[in-house]
Design an enzyme around this catalytic site. Structure first.
Site, short mmCIF file in Angstrom:
data_model
loop_
_atom_site.label_atom_id
_atom_site.label_comp_id
_atom_site.label_asym_id
_atom_site.label_seq_id
_atom_site.Cartn_x
_atom_site.Cartn_y
_atom_site.Cartn_z
N PRO A 7 -5.85 -9.65 -6.59
CA PRO A 7 -4.53 -10.12 -6.13
C PRO A 7 -4.49 -10.02 -4.60
O PRO A 7 -4.92 -9.00 -4.05
CB PRO A 7 -3.57 -9.11 -6.76
CG PRO A 7 -4.37 -7.87 -6.96
CD PRO A 7 -5.79 -8.30 -7.19
N CYS A 98 -1.20 -0.86 -2.06
CA CYS A 98 -0.78 -1.70 -0.93
C CYS A 98 -0.53 -0.85 0.32
O CYS A 98 0.26 0.10 0.30
CB CYS A 98 0.49 -2.46 -1.29
SG CYS A 98 0.93 -3.60 0.00
C1 LIG Z 1 -4.24 -10.49 2.58
C2 LIG Z 1 -4.37 -9.47 1.49
C3 LIG Z 1 -3.38 -9.34 0.54
C4 LIG Z 1 -3.48 -8.41 -0.49
N1 LIG Z 1 -2.51 -8.34 -1.44
C5 LIG Z 1 -2.66 -7.49 -2.51
C6 LIG Z 1 -1.72 -7.49 -3.58
O1 LIG Z 1 -0.75 -8.28 -3.61
N2 LIG Z 1 -1.91 -6.62 -4.58
C7 LIG Z 1 -2.98 -5.74 -4.60
O2 LIG Z 1 -3.12 -4.96 -5.56
N3 LIG Z 1 -3.90 -5.75 -3.63
C8 LIG Z 1 -3.77 -6.61 -2.59
N4 LIG Z 1 -4.74 -6.66 -1.62
C9 LIG Z 1 -5.96 -5.84 -1.77
C10 LIG Z 1 -7.05 -6.64 -2.50
O3 LIG Z 1 -6.67 -6.92 -3.82
C11 LIG Z 1 -8.39 -5.87 -2.51
O4 LIG Z 1 -8.18 -4.64 -3.14
C12 LIG Z 1 -8.94 -5.65 -1.11
O5 LIG Z 1 -8.90 -6.84 -0.36
C13 LIG Z 1 -10.38 -5.12 -1.16
O6 LIG Z 1 -11.22 -6.04 -1.79
P1 LIG Z 1 -12.17 -7.04 -0.97
O7 LIG Z 1 -12.94 -6.20 0.02
O8 LIG Z 1 -13.04 -7.65 -2.04
O9 LIG Z 1 -11.30 -8.02 -0.28
C14 LIG Z 1 -4.62 -7.56 -0.57
C15 LIG Z 1 -5.62 -7.69 0.40
C16 LIG Z 1 -5.51 -8.62 1.43
C17 LIG Z 1 -6.63 -8.73 2.45
#
Ligand SMILES: Cc1cc2nc3c(=O)[nH]c(=O)nc-3n(C[C@H](O)[C@H](O)[C@H](O)COP(=O)(O)O)c2cc1C
EC number: 1.3.1.-
Length: 316
Positions: A7, A98
């Site tokens: 998400p 978050c």
């Molecule tokens: C722009 C943005 C918005 C995010 N919004 C949410 C969210 O709505 N809910 C959530 O559980 N995590 C949110 N996250 C965290 C991501 O789900 C994820 O845990 C985080 O980006 C790490 O994973 P990655 O390194 O693969 O991006 C968000 C991350 C980013 C960068």
């Protein structure tokens, strides 16, 4: 073994969920978080943030979608979750990761990791209130400042009734700064009996191999890595199936980018659509030289029709 699309509020909306899940390899996706504080949200809010509810809670490609909530009031979260189930939510996901300041000031997201008893109470109340056949899942960071409470938090979630836990392997204070501490995913998996998903800093197939080795878990959630390399889930799925993991070519991606833009033009106000395109394109520049060239042309453009022409022109 499952691969989930993370998400991402303000980034992975219904349009990007639609386009990315068409590529293949993604087993399920999640809505952007739906913030609840003191009241039952109207159906319109759910339909706006989760229009897949009109489509059997699946994206057009048939990929199941979960509804994610963020908040700190167990009863209010439970009431909203139960209502979302009446609208067709097949799984309720709870966000305890978050890092956004405003969210934490009003108690929600990662700040709750300081209070494992509250995590437990929230999951228990949501689990008790939603129908028994609807799974309740959770997503957590390793802590707020330090990681010392991570295992207690994970236990609290599992004992409260979460049937899967996604671990974004960093604290709130670590934000998005590499590395992700995948070894903590292994530690979490050791103390809970439910499946744990590894999340954080998987951008390439090599990262995935390392993450799997270090975390010891098979299930993974991909965020920015998948947005910037849309074929990544399909590559991982291919490796798991013993097949060759072909990179997604720019030629294959281009029609999807065009479709993304056309949906953005249809569904968003004209002043927002160019920004959404630029946001995705900027992430694609990490992977595709062609995106660098296109981004350079599009970045200062606000006029939708001129962007139409730029996107329809084959870029070299
Ligand atoms: C722009 C943005 C918005 C995010 N919004 C949410 C969210 O709505 N809910 C959530 O559980 N995590 C949110 N996250 C965290 C991501 O789900 C994820 O845990 C985080 O980006 C790490 O994973 P990655 O390194 O693969 O991006 C968000 C991350 C980013 C960068």
């Amino acid at each position: 073994m499952q691969i989930a699309l993370a998400p991402m509020e303000g980034l992975v909306d219904e349009i990007l969920r639609d386009v990315l899940t068409r590529i293949g390899g993604i087993d399920w996706c999640v809505t952007e978080f739906i913030r609840v504080s003191e009241r039952l949200l109207p159906a319109a809010t759910y339909h706006k943030l989760a229009p897949e509810l009109f489509n059997g809670s699946r994206t057009q490609a048939g990929t199941p979608m979960r509804v994610q909530f963020l908040g700190s009031d167990p009863q209010c979260l439970a009431d909203n979750a139960a209502f979302a189930c009446t609208l067709g939510a097949p799984v309720i996901d709870l966000n305890f990761g978050c890092p956004a300041k405003t969210v934490n000031k009003s108690r929600g997201g990662a700040v709750l990791l300081k209070e494992p008893e509250l995590l437990h109470a929230i999951v228990r109340e949501v689990r008790r209130t939603v129908p028994a056949d609807i799974p309740v899942t959770a997503k957590m960071r390793l802590g707020f400042e330090g990681k010392e409470g991570a295992l207690d938090c994970a236990r609290a979630l599992a004992e409260g009734g979460a049937s899967q836990i996604v671990v974004h392997a960093r604290t709130k204070v670590e934000g998005y700064k590499p590395p992700a501490h995948w070894e903590w995913v292994a530690r979490v998996q050791e103390v809970v009996g439910v499946p744990v998903f590894a999340n954080g800093e998987v951008w390439t197939l090599d990262d995935w191999h390392r993450c799997r080795e270090i975390s010891g878990v098979d299930d993974i959630m991909l965020g920015r890595g998948l947005v910037s390399r849309p074929g990544l889930a399909r590559q991982i799925a291919a490796v798991r199936a013993g097949e060759a993991p072909a990179e997604m070519s720019w030629a294959e991606l281009q029609p999807l980018l065009l479709d993304f833009w056309q949906q953005a033009r249809r569904k968003l106000a004209p002043r927002y659509a160019p920004g959404r395109l630029k946001q995705w394109l900027a992430m694609l520049t990490r992977t595709y030289p062609e995106a660098v060239a296109l981004f350079a042309e599009v970045r200062r453009e606000q006029d939708c029709e001129r962007i139409d022409r730029l996107l329809m022109m084959p870029s070299s």
